[in-house]
Design an enzyme around this catalytic site. Structure first.
Site, PDB file in Angstrom:
ATOM      1  N   HIS A 139      -2.654  -0.191 -18.906  1.00  0.00           N
ATOM      2  CA  HIS A 139      -3.169  -0.575 -17.590  1.00  0.00           C
ATOM      3  C   HIS A 139      -4.313   0.375 -17.248  1.00  0.00           C
ATOM      4  CE1 HIS A 139      -3.154   0.828 -13.318  1.00  0.00           C
ATOM      5  NE2 HIS A 139      -3.360  -0.454 -13.106  1.00  0.00           N
ATOM      6  N   ASN A 144      -7.526   0.927 -14.010  1.00  0.00           N
ATOM      7  CA  ASN A 144      -8.038   0.471 -12.724  1.00  0.00           C
ATOM      8  C   ASN A 144      -9.062   1.479 -12.223  1.00  0.00           C
ATOM      9  OD1 ASN A 144      -7.408   1.027  -9.502  1.00  0.00           O
ATOM     10  ND2 ASN A 144      -7.658  -1.136 -10.008  1.00  0.00           N
ATOM     11  N   ARG A 166     -11.598   1.759  -8.618  1.00  0.00           N
ATOM     12  CA  ARG A 166     -11.793   1.048  -7.359  1.00  0.00           C
ATOM     13  C   ARG A 166     -12.513   1.921  -6.332  1.00  0.00           C
ATOM     14  NH1 ARG A 166      -6.556   2.477  -8.145  1.00  0.00           N
ATOM     15  NH2 ARG A 166      -5.613   3.907  -6.622  1.00  0.00           N
ATOM     16  N   HIS A 191      14.309   3.986  -9.279  1.00  0.00           N
ATOM     17  CA  HIS A 191      15.659   3.416  -9.367  1.00  0.00           C
ATOM     18  C   HIS A 191      16.209   3.434 -10.795  1.00  0.00           C
ATOM     19  CE1 HIS A 191      12.986  -0.095  -9.997  1.00  0.00           C
ATOM     20  NE2 HIS A 191      13.938  -0.531 -10.796  1.00  0.00           N
ATOM     21  N   GLY A 244      -4.630 -11.432  -0.637  1.00  0.00           N
ATOM     22  CA  GLY A 244      -5.399 -11.563  -1.869  1.00  0.00           C
ATOM     23  C   GLY A 244      -4.949 -12.757  -2.692  1.00  0.00           C
ATOM     24  N   ARG A 245      -5.621 -12.936  -3.811  1.00  0.00           N
ATOM     25  CA  ARG A 245      -5.333 -14.086  -4.666  1.00  0.00           C
ATOM     26  C   ARG A 245      -4.108 -13.775  -5.531  1.00  0.00           C
ATOM     27  NH1 ARG A 245      -7.199 -16.272  -9.779  1.00  0.00           N
ATOM     28  NH2 ARG A 245      -7.439 -18.541  -9.620  1.00  0.00           N
TER      29      ARG A 245
END
Length: 309
Positions: A114, A116, A118, A183, A267-268
């Site tokens: 992953h 990202n 921004r 958890h 958001g989408r």
């Protein structure tokens, strides 16, 4: 003369241009690695403001599912996930731009990853804008290899070093803390970099750091894929991959700030949930066999450590 944190008049245009170029560069690299399947682009608009370009690869030779999403959304009011811990954002309109990607490989010996990067700005008339950068990249192996972990973290260090020796250990620790499944009391993967609310020295400095991290992602991931994509595997390895993908889904739906922000801001949904694995398997109270390679993931790789010692 002090360095200004003032936002340039064309900041959004600069960032958008870089992010679209980054999305394209990463997609071209992944298509080259896969050698069979191309990305499908889905452009979309958001009724409340903004839109994006979602690129998806499915059922490829190397990648079972890969999504590389660019979004630029704006609105008059921030969702709770963004404003809860920052009272100064109340009553401001916002713009958020980013590239976010998740790659789920076919071969269980190739890690999921992953990344990202921004930018966020919240503005109000007669007030200075509140802005920051965020992002990072992290690796989620199913079967661990020490050389892959060392390469991943060395590339992360290389991305950070031009900005000072304290950046990598800070962002690495932040990543270890953030991608922890409370958890389950276990890490999602072997970490990497994570940063948020970054607004240091000047806009140019902060933007350069974000770009360096974005540009180093494919340098970190591509060699690992090349080393592992042709290792033979069977039903056992695939079953373990699908079981561990359950942890990925749990984290994204319960803890991930980007997922929560996207859903709360209208958001989408298809683009937000593109990060979820294509096939996931949960098994009640399952534990790996003692001494197995599956157990080694839990004992030797998931616990946070300094991979560059």
């Amino acid at each position: 003369m002090p360095i200004s944190k003032t936002l340039p008049y064309n900041a959004i245009e600069q960032i958008k241009s870089y992010l679209l170029q980054l999305q394209n560069t990463i997609c071209v690299s992944l298509e080259s690695i896969d050698g069979q399947t191309k990305f499908h682009e889905d452009s979309w608009q958001r009724a409340a403001g903004g839109g994006g370009k979602t690129r998806i690869m499915a059922n490829g030779n190397v990648f079972e599912k890969a999504g590389v999403n660019f979004s630029h959304v704006s609105g008059e009011q921030l969702p709770a996930s963004a404003s809860a811990h920052r009272e100064e954002l109340a009553g401001r309109h916002f713009s958020a731009l980013g590239v976010s990607l998740v790659i789920h490989p076919q071969n269980p010996y190739v890690p999921t990853t992953h990344a990202n990067v921004r930018f966020f700005v919240a503005e109000k008339e007669d007030s200075e804008p509140v802005w920051w950068f965020g992002g990072g990249f992290d690796l989620t192996p199913y079967y661990g290899f020490i050389e892959d972990c060392e390469h991943w973290h060395q590339t992360a260090l290389n991305a950070c070093l031009p900005f000072g020796e304290t950046i990598y250990p800070k962002f690495k620790r932040w990543c270890d803390d953030y991608f922890f499944i409370k958890h389950r009391n276990e890490a999602r993967g072997i970490g990497g970099l994570f940063f948020d609310d970054y607004n240091e020295i000047s806009f140019d400095h902060s933007f350069e750091l974000m770009r360096s991290i974005g540009d180093h992602f494919i340098l970190a991931y591509e060699p690992i894929v090349a080393r592992r994509k042709d290792i033979p595997f069977g039903n056992r390895e695939k079953a373990f991959q699908n079981y561990r993908r359950g942890r990925y889904a749990e984290f994204n739906l319960v803890y991930d700030r980007g997922t929560l922000f996207g859903l709360q801001s209208g958001g989408r949904t298809e683009s937000i949930l593109m990060s979820l694995p294509p096939i996931v398997h949960w098994e009640y109270n399952w534990h790996p066999e003692k001494g197995s390679n599956e157990e080694k993931l839990y004992t030797d790789f998931l616990p946070a450590k300094d991979w560059l010692k």
